[in-house]
Structures are given as C-alpha cells and as structure tokens.
Design an enzyme around this catalytic site. Structure first.
Site, PDB file in Angstrom:
ATOM      1  N   CYS A 122      10.299   1.022   1.876  1.00  0.00           N
ATOM      2  CA  CYS A 122      11.230  -0.070   2.178  1.00  0.00           C
ATOM      3  C   CYS A 122      12.680   0.405   2.084  1.00  0.00           C
ATOM      4  O   CYS A 122      13.560  -0.201   2.672  1.00  0.00           O
ATOM      5  CB  CYS A 122      10.974  -1.264   1.274  1.00  0.00           C
ATOM      6  SG  CYS A 122      10.870  -0.815  -0.442  1.00  0.00           S
ATOM      7  N   GLY A 133       6.776  -6.539  -0.618  1.00  0.00           N
ATOM      8  CA  GLY A 133       6.154  -6.533   0.708  1.00  0.00           C
ATOM      9  C   GLY A 133       7.133  -7.027   1.749  1.00  0.00           C
ATOM     10  O   GLY A 133       8.355  -6.948   1.565  1.00  0.00           O
ATOM     11  N   LYS A 161      -2.844  -8.422  -7.512  1.00  0.00           N
ATOM     12  CA  LYS A 161      -3.524  -8.493  -6.209  1.00  0.00           C
ATOM     13  C   LYS A 161      -3.008  -7.288  -5.435  1.00  0.00           C
ATOM     14  O   LYS A 161      -1.917  -7.318  -4.867  1.00  0.00           O
ATOM     15  CB  LYS A 161      -3.152  -9.811  -5.512  1.00  0.00           C
ATOM     16  CG  LYS A 161      -4.181 -10.372  -4.556  1.00  0.00           C
ATOM     17  CD  LYS A 161      -4.454  -9.497  -3.367  1.00  0.00           C
ATOM     18  CE  LYS A 161      -3.280  -9.457  -2.419  1.00  0.00           C
ATOM     19  NZ  LYS A 161      -3.368  -8.301  -1.487  1.00  0.00           N
ATOM     20  N   ALA A 172      -2.731  -4.232  -2.527  1.00  0.00           N
ATOM     21  CA  ALA A 172      -2.832  -4.265  -1.073  1.00  0.00           C
ATOM     22  C   ALA A 172      -4.286  -4.048  -0.665  1.00  0.00           C
ATOM     23  O   ALA A 172      -4.996  -3.254  -1.294  1.00  0.00           O
ATOM     24  CB  ALA A 172      -1.953  -3.181  -0.472  1.00  0.00           C
ATOM     25  N   GLU A 175      12.302  -2.741  10.533  1.00  0.00           N
ATOM     26  CA  GLU A 175      11.914  -1.553   9.760  1.00  0.00           C
ATOM     27  C   GLU A 175      10.987  -0.708  10.620  1.00  0.00           C
ATOM     28  O   GLU A 175       9.935  -1.198  11.046  1.00  0.00           O
ATOM     29  CB  GLU A 175      11.134  -1.986   8.518  1.00  0.00           C
ATOM     30  CG  GLU A 175      11.989  -2.330   7.340  1.00  0.00           C
ATOM     31  CD  GLU A 175      11.139  -2.608   6.111  1.00  0.00           C
ATOM     32  OE1 GLU A 175      11.384  -1.996   5.072  1.00  0.00           O
ATOM     33  OE2 GLU A 175      10.233  -3.459   6.178  1.00  0.00           O
ATOM     34  N   GLU A 218      10.761  -8.299  -3.772  1.00  0.00           N
ATOM     35  CA  GLU A 218      11.323  -7.034  -3.276  1.00  0.00           C
ATOM     36  C   GLU A 218      10.807  -6.886  -1.849  1.00  0.00           C
ATOM     37  O   GLU A 218       9.646  -6.581  -1.631  1.00  0.00           O
ATOM     38  CB  GLU A 218      10.866  -5.898  -4.202  1.00  0.00           C
ATOM     39  CG  GLU A 218      11.784  -4.712  -4.155  1.00  0.00           C
ATOM     40  CD  GLU A 218      11.327  -3.712  -3.112  1.00  0.00           C
ATOM     41  OE1 GLU A 218      11.772  -3.842  -1.942  1.00  0.00           O
ATOM     42  OE2 GLU A 218      10.543  -2.833  -3.456  1.00  0.00           O
ATOM     43  N   GLU A 223      13.873  -4.662 -10.320  1.00  0.00           N
ATOM     44  CA  GLU A 223      12.772  -4.022 -11.047  1.00  0.00           C
ATOM     45  C   GLU A 223      13.300  -2.739 -11.662  1.00  0.00           C
ATOM     46  O   GLU A 223      14.189  -2.084 -11.104  1.00  0.00           O
ATOM     47  CB  GLU A 223      11.619  -3.706 -10.091  1.00  0.00           C
ATOM     48  CG  GLU A 223      11.036  -4.956  -9.481  1.00  0.00           C
ATOM     49  CD  GLU A 223       9.691  -4.706  -8.820  1.00  0.00           C
ATOM     50  OE1 GLU A 223       9.656  -4.112  -7.738  1.00  0.00           O
ATOM     51  OE2 GLU A 223       8.676  -5.117  -9.419  1.00  0.00           O
ATOM     52  N   TRP A 233       0.806  -1.222   0.000  1.00  0.00           N
ATOM     53  CA  TRP A 233       0.000   0.000   0.000  1.00  0.00           C
ATOM     54  C   TRP A 233       0.844   1.280   0.000  1.00  0.00           C
ATOM     55  O   TRP A 233       0.304   2.360  -0.196  1.00  0.00           O
ATOM     56  CB  TRP A 233      -0.894   0.013   1.260  1.00  0.00           C
ATOM     57  CG  TRP A 233      -0.112  -0.380   2.486  1.00  0.00           C
ATOM     58  CD1 TRP A 233      -0.061  -1.633   3.044  1.00  0.00           C
ATOM     59  CD2 TRP A 233       0.782   0.429   3.260  1.00  0.00           C
ATOM     60  NE1 TRP A 233       0.810  -1.634   4.111  1.00  0.00           N
ATOM     61  CE2 TRP A 233       1.339  -0.379   4.270  1.00  0.00           C
ATOM     62  CE3 TRP A 233       1.164   1.775   3.203  1.00  0.00           C
ATOM     63  CZ2 TRP A 233       2.258   0.095   5.206  1.00  0.00           C
ATOM     64  CZ3 TRP A 233       2.080   2.253   4.128  1.00  0.00           C
ATOM     65  CH2 TRP A 233       2.610   1.422   5.115  1.00  0.00           C
ATOM     66  N   ASN A 234       2.144   1.187   0.255  1.00  0.00           N
ATOM     67  CA  ASN A 234       2.886   2.431   0.516  1.00  0.00           C
ATOM     68  C   ASN A 234       3.128   3.273  -0.736  1.00  0.00           C
ATOM     69  O   ASN A 234       3.187   4.497  -0.650  1.00  0.00           O
ATOM     70  CB  ASN A 234       4.185   2.170   1.289  1.00  0.00           C
ATOM     71  CG  ASN A 234       5.097   1.186   0.624  1.00  0.00           C
ATOM     72  OD1 ASN A 234       4.710   0.519  -0.343  1.00  0.00           O
ATOM     73  ND2 ASN A 234       6.313   1.067   1.119  1.00  0.00           N
TER      74      ASN A 234
HETATM   75  P1  ADP Z   1       1.756  -5.459   5.127  1.00  0.00           P
HETATM   76  O1  ADP Z   1       2.032  -5.946   6.509  1.00  0.00           O
HETATM   77  O2  ADP Z   1       2.115  -4.079   4.883  1.00  0.00           O
HETATM   78  O3  ADP Z   1       0.383  -5.758   4.661  1.00  0.00           O
HETATM   79  P2  ADP Z   1       2.639  -7.735   3.648  1.00  0.00           P
HETATM   80  O4  ADP Z   1       3.978  -8.127   3.192  1.00  0.00           O
HETATM   81  O5  ADP Z   1       1.949  -8.639   4.602  1.00  0.00           O
HETATM   82  O6  ADP Z   1       2.775  -6.268   4.220  1.00  0.00           O
HETATM   83  O7  ADP Z   1       1.675  -7.550   2.406  1.00  0.00           O
HETATM   84  C1  ADP Z   1       2.043  -6.928   1.210  1.00  0.00           C
HETATM   85  C2  ADP Z   1       1.102  -7.387   0.128  1.00  0.00           C
HETATM   86  O8  ADP Z   1       1.197  -8.783  -0.036  1.00  0.00           O
HETATM   87  C3  ADP Z   1      -0.365  -7.131   0.421  1.00  0.00           C
HETATM   88  O9  ADP Z   1      -1.018  -6.908  -0.809  1.00  0.00           O
HETATM   89  C4  ADP Z   1      -0.825  -8.440   1.024  1.00  0.00           C
HETATM   90  O10 ADP Z   1      -2.216  -8.659   0.899  1.00  0.00           O
HETATM   91  C5  ADP Z   1      -0.061  -9.409   0.167  1.00  0.00           C
HETATM   92  N1  ADP Z   1       0.235 -10.721   0.747  1.00  0.00           N
HETATM   93  C6  ADP Z   1       0.919 -10.991   1.873  1.00  0.00           C
HETATM   94  N2  ADP Z   1       1.038 -12.332   2.053  1.00  0.00           N
HETATM   95  C7  ADP Z   1       0.407 -12.914   1.010  1.00  0.00           C
HETATM   96  C8  ADP Z   1       0.172 -14.269   0.610  1.00  0.00           C
HETATM   97  N3  ADP Z   1       0.610 -15.308   1.327  1.00  0.00           N
HETATM   98  N4  ADP Z   1      -0.538 -14.474  -0.526  1.00  0.00           N
HETATM   99  C9  ADP Z   1      -0.979 -13.439  -1.267  1.00  0.00           C
HETATM  100  N5  ADP Z   1      -0.787 -12.150  -0.956  1.00  0.00           N
HETATM  101  C10 ADP Z   1      -0.103 -11.888   0.171  1.00  0.00           C
END
Ligand code: ADP
Length: 482
Positions: A285, A229, A172, A174, A386, A251, A463, A148-149
């Site tokens: 990040c 993420g 997909k 955030a 972080e 990343e 990237e 989302w950032n």
């Molecule tokens: P945050 O804690 O900021 O949400 P995440 O790394 O958990 O950071 O999430 C970053 C993105 O990855 C979001 O879009 C989240 O929905 C997605 N995400 C995290 N884990 C999974 C997973 N196992 N499968 C699909 N999407 C994921």
C-alpha cells in the site's frame, strides 16, 4: 518451547483441519492447491468465537509481556519455516518473506517492552480539593481484518498491541493467506497466549464479507475493529462498525508519489525507486505509484532505472535467484495488464518490459513482467489507482509548486517520497505533502518504532509506535475529593 523442526506447515495443517466446509488455498507461482482450510460460513460459529473472546481473562501486564516475549523468540526460531509458508501462499521471494518475518517480530518485541501508563493532572478546583488522574484500560475484544500482501506483518502489528493492552482478538486473515495466520497462532499458543485470546476465523471472499465481517461488526461485544485493505472495504466496515460505535482503525489504499528533484543524488534515487516500486512485485500500500522526475534529469534517470529493472529475476519465490515473484491472483495480472494497455493507448511510452520465459508462461503461475513506462500523465488511470504490480510509471515536472499540487491531487494520502539535497526544499515539500508518512531520500520507511498510517481516504489511526497501542486502549478519567 517448541524446537525448530522444519515441519511447521505439517503441524499447521494437522492443528487446523479444514472440516466439512472448506476452500482451497493456492500457490500463486503455480496455481496449484496447497491446502484446504476452514471456510467459516455460519453466523453461529462467529458468535461463539466472540463469546469466547469476551470471557478471556486479560492476565496481568507482566504475564502478557512474558507471553509476547516468548512469541517473539518463537517467531525468530521458526523464521525459515514461516518464510516458506508465506512464499508458498503469497508468492513473495523467500528473502523478502524472511525480511517480513523479522519485521513482524519487531512489532511483538516493541509491544512486549512498551510501558502503558495514564497521567496525573493538577487539580483546577478551588482549595486544591480534588485529585485527578487517568488510567488506561483494554478497549475490549477486537476484530482484526488483514490483507494478503504482508500476511505476518499486517496481522502482528494488530495482534501484539491488542494483546499487550489486555484484549482478546479475533483475526480474519485474507482468504489467500490463512496458513501464515495459522502458523502464527500455533506459535502464539506455544508461547502461552491462550487459545481464546487470539482466535482465527478463516473464510473465502464471500463468507468473509457476508458472514464473518457482518456478524463481528454487528456484535456489541466487539469494541474495536482494525482493518488493513482497500478503501472501499474500509468504508463498508466503518459504516457497519458505526452501528455498534466501535473504535476503528483503518489502514487503506495509497497512491504514493515519488518526487525526484534536479539536485537529488540520482543513484540514491534510483535505488530508492527500485525498492519502493518492486518490493513484493509492487504489491504494497506504500509502494511508489506515481514517479515525478524533474525534466532536466528525466533521461538520465530513466536509463539508470531501466538498467536496474533489466536485472530483476521474475520467478517462483521459492527459487533463491528470484527477485520478483508472481502477483497474488490471475485477476491481479489482468488488472495490471489492462492498466498498462490503457496507458499505452493514451500516449504513454513503453521503455522496457521483461519477457517471461516459456517455462514461466507454462507454469500456471500469475506472473507479470517488470515494466517501465514514461510520458505518463495525471489523467491516466494508472496514476489514479494503486497499480499493485511491477510497473514503474514515470512523468516529468518543472517546478516545485506544480509537482506538490499534482502529488496532492488525489483522494489518497498514505506515503509520499521525495529526493533532494536542498535542505530548505526538503522541509518545505515534506510539510506540504498530504500524506501520513514521508520518506526523505529514503523509500524503506517502515519500522515498529514509527507510526504507520494515512490521511484523507487512506484511513484513520496509526499502527506501530506508542500511537499504535492507544488504538487498543480506553482512557478512563478519575476525580477524587480529598
Ligand atoms: P483485496 O481486494 O486485496 O482482497 P480487500 O480490501 O477487499 O482487498 O480485502 C482485504 C481484507 O479484508 C481481506 O481479508 C478481505 O477478506 C477482508 N474484507 C474485505 N471486505 C470485508 C468485509 N466487508 N467484511 C469482512 N472482511 C472484509
């Protein structure tokens, strides 16, 4: 081509109705619900998206370039509306949101213009009886998962090379920022990018993991996953992707050191630190996480930094005077507050913390005041994780050898920054830092033309730049007898 109307959000909401299964998207500056969006929660819907992606005709490269060029123009045409949407759902100040739209657009332009080419190889066979060459082919349908950032930039730097390379992709986004994603898709479709070539599956946190992620990772037709993420989520996705041997780019999290030597230009270093630390309220990040100052210049640096932090304006990103917006969720605020408290309990010193106005405190928004800590030590949690908030944490060092060892003493290796006017030291330290990217007398390092990515637990792959397109291509080798 769509004309700018100022009503992009209304178009987005009309074009992507929430349907019966939905979840709320909130404005982090007020806590209020902006919209309900589709919450994809059944495996069949994900599989159908993959089926559509697998049937997409890749067009020819010239057509793809033309579509991307039109998408680029539409991005810039709608910059105000796009920025407004990102500010509403991510909280970042409007000026930063506009900067992000321009930055995202620069990736589209870069990949619209990039030529993709294989190579010819001199034959090693006797009597020169073969001809050898390679062709570049699309890797296949791609799953793109973003945070989302930077809701536009993180997605566009995956979508545009994926499409330029001839792939269909499923994004997909955030859970917190799906509206930016829908706005991008609307403009992409206006630009001629086929509906099935860039699909979106929005879902809440639970469904993202349990349904969307799981089904995409298990489907053999998805040949590539690109994720931005947290490291833990990246590990889980890579493990899942391994079972279907997908190509993967990750990343992940960072823990960027900022090293300021005694011979640095102090004003330049303070300005670099302000940008590297407080952009997007510290939620990047590559944000500066550990500030290492040579002990000789520590006091002067800290007082200059404090002066700059004092003039930051915390508030709703829609207010033009705001320079630091809210954090993304209440959980983030609690996390940052806990990091600061535990640092103070362990001996860190609070040099400055802004106060939040009564109005902000009553706003329901997720605000955390800019904060400056000194006396921070490597064993404190705030230096190990972080921060993802507007907190500058400062430590001191005396020797180059010691600070490089401490800077590298982390599982992460995304970005690192150093300020010095000693040219030999600059080269030496830059080469010795374990990081995918090093800013030298500069903290604003991101650019579409440059390869972005990390080493160690900060991920694999790059990237942007020409490296970025390779992540979406396969190299096929051909050998011809003549
Ligand atoms: P945050 O804690 O900021 O949400 P995440 O790394 O958990 O950071 O999430 C970053 C993105 O990855 C979001 O879009 C989240 O929905 C997605 N995400 C995290 N884990 C999974 C997973 N196992 N499968 C699909 N999407 C994921």
């Amino acid at each position: 081509m769509t004309q700018k109307t100022g009503g992009l959000l209304a178009r987005v909401l009309a074009a992507f109705p929430a349907g019966p299964n939905s979840y709320p998207v909130r404005n982090p500056a007020t806590g209020s619900v902006i919209a309900q969006v589709a919450n994809v929660g059944n495996a069949q819907a994900v599989t159908e998206a993959v089926e559509r992606a697998a049937l997409v005709h890749p067009h020819n490269s010239a057509d793809r370039k033309a579509m991307l060029a039109r998408w680029y123009s539409l991005f810039l045409l709608h910059i105000d509306d796009l920025a407004h949407i990102a500010t509403l759902e991510s909280g970042k100040p409007l000026a930063e949101a506009k900067g992000e739209v321009q930055y995202a657009a620069s990736y589209i332009k870069y990949y619209a213009d990039l030529e993709i080419a294989g190579k010819t190889i001199i034959s090693p066979h006797s009597l020169n009886k073969t001809r050898l060459w390679t062709v570049k082919q699309p890797v296949g349908p791609c799953a793109l998962i973003t945070p989302w950032n930077f809701p536009y930039a993180m997605a566009v730097r995956k979508i545009s090379p994926a499409i330029a390379a001839g792939n269909a992709c499923i994004l997909k986004p955030a859970p917190e920022t799906p509206l930016s994603a829908f706005a991008m898709k609307l403009l992409a479709n206006d630009a001629g990018i086929p509906d099935d070539a860039f699909q979106i599956l929005s879902a809440d946190r639970q469904n993202a993991v349990d349904v969307v992620g799981k089904v995409l990772m298990a489907d053999t037709r998805i040949r590539k996953v690109s994720f931005t993420g947290s490291t833990n989520a990246g590990i889980s996705l890579m493990q899942q992707a391994a079972t279907t041997m997908k190509k993967a780019s990750m990343e992940l999290g960072g823990n960027a050191p900022l090293i300021i030597f005694e011979d640095a230009d102090l004003n330049q270093a303070v300005d670099g630190c302000m940008f590297g630390k407080f952009r997007n309220a510290g939620q990047a990040c590559i944000a500066v996480n550990r500030i290492y100052i040579h002990s000789k210049i520590h006091n002067e640096f800290v007082s200059k930094l404090a002066e700059k932090i004092k003039i930051l304006r915390v508030g709703d990103g829609l207010n033009n005077k705001t320079t630091v917006g809210p954090l993304i969720t209440k959980t983030s605020v609690d996390r940052v507050a806990a990091l600061v408290s535990s640092s103070l309990e362990s001996g860190a010193q609070l040099v400055f913390q802004s106060s939040l106005s009564n109005e902000l405190q009553a706003s329901g928004g997720y605000f955390y005041p800019p904060t400056l800590l000194t006396n921070v030590t490597d064993d404190m949690e705030i230096f190990k994780t972080e921060i993802f908030g507007p907190v500058a944490a400062v430590s001191t060092f005396d020797t180059e050898e010691d600070v490089v060892r401490r800077a590298n003493d982390t599982p992460f290796g995304l970005a690192a920054y150093l300020f010095t006017n000693d040219i030999a030291r600059l080269h030496r330290v830059a080469e010795n830092l374990e990081a995918g990217m090093v800013g030298l007398n500069e903290c604003a390092i991101s650019a579409a033309v440059a390869p972005f990515g990390g080493v160690k637990m900060s991920g694999i792959g790059r990237e942007g730049s020409s490296e970025g397109i390779e992540e979406y291509l396969e190299t096929k080798y051909l050998c011809l007898a003549v």
